[in-house]
Design an enzyme around this catalytic site. Structure first.
Site: not given
Ligand code: URA
Length: 242
Positions: A111
């Site tokens: 993310d």
């Molecule tokens: N899980 C999440 O919630 N975000 C990420 O970026 C990776 C794993």
């Protein structure tokens, strides 16, 4: 890549410029093979494994021909996308790597507000081996939580029955280790959308910060600062699947 290929086509596909630009570089003597300038970039050259040690462009050794694989310490605030608005992970790489054909892609996504170890490669087979749920490559995250852990999260995550909102298949079992009342290490083998954040949301908590520290046995090196990248060595690639 094997056989022989026109030099201008090879270098254009590797992002060194358009075919015209590459021809111009060759004409001015900036492309050297075995120490001698190759002034006609329309000539064919044999693709050999040692080409990156024999061919230089503007004084620098040629990039790996195919199978470029990198680790990036992804900083917060950059997006794993080729085209979304705002800062992108690809902007942290040299321009010519962004122009390579086949293109470099992130191995899964983090993310925008997750930091840590991100892999990129132009090798589709490698990418699929890493993300394939069948191979169970582990991804290790450290989550900082808004509220204290209740104590039942590890059992819930390990059960293999946790159903995330909007999904029809339960999550595969995951490991959680408590690091402090409000932080935990979570080890998963899947890569579902916002997975770790949604796992904690399912327990009534909220992830304030998330960092990926490891993939398989490949750990983000302590000396790789946020925003920095490094090519993966064969030992690094082996560690992913160890
Ligand atoms: N899980 C999440 O919630 N975000 C990420 O970026 C990776 C794993």
């Amino acid at each position: 890549m094997s056989g022989s290929v026109r030099l201008d086509r090879l270098l254009a596909n590797m992002g060194y410029g358009s075919r015209n630009e590459v021809q111009q570089l060759a004409r001015i003597g900036a492309v050297m093979l075995d120490g001698a300038p190759v002034r006609d970039a329309s000539q064919k050259i044999a693709i050999t494994a040692d080409l990156p040690t024999r061919l230089t462009v503007q004084g620098e050794a040629l990039d790996p021909l195919a199978g470029l694989a990198l680790m990036l310490h992804k900083p917060l605030g950059v997006t794993c996308s080729h085209k979304e608005a705002g800062p992108l992970v690809y902007n942290l790489l040299p321009d010519r790597w962004r122009r390579r054909e086949p293109a470099l892609s992130t191995v899964g996504r983090l993310d925008k507000e997750t930091s840590g170890l991100l892999l990129l490669t132009d090798d589709g087979a490698l990418l699929h081996r890493i993300i394939s749920p069948k191979l169970h490559v582990t991804k290790h995250y450290v989550a900082t939580l808004a509220r204290p852990l209740k104590g039942d999260e590890a059992a819930l995550f390990a059960a293999g029955t946790l159903m995330l909102e909007g999904e029809t298949k339960p999550l595969a079992p995951a490991v959680m280790e408590t690091l402090s009342p409000t932080s935990a290490r979570v080890i998963v083998t899947e890569g579902r959308y916002h997975q770790v954040r949604r796992m904690f949301a399912a327990t009534g908590n909220h992830v304030d910060a998330l960092h990926r520290e490891r993939i398989g046995a490949l750990t983000l090196p302590a000396d790789l600062a946020a925003g920095e990248y490094r090519q993966l060595s064969p030992a690094d690639i082996a560690a992913i699947f160890a």
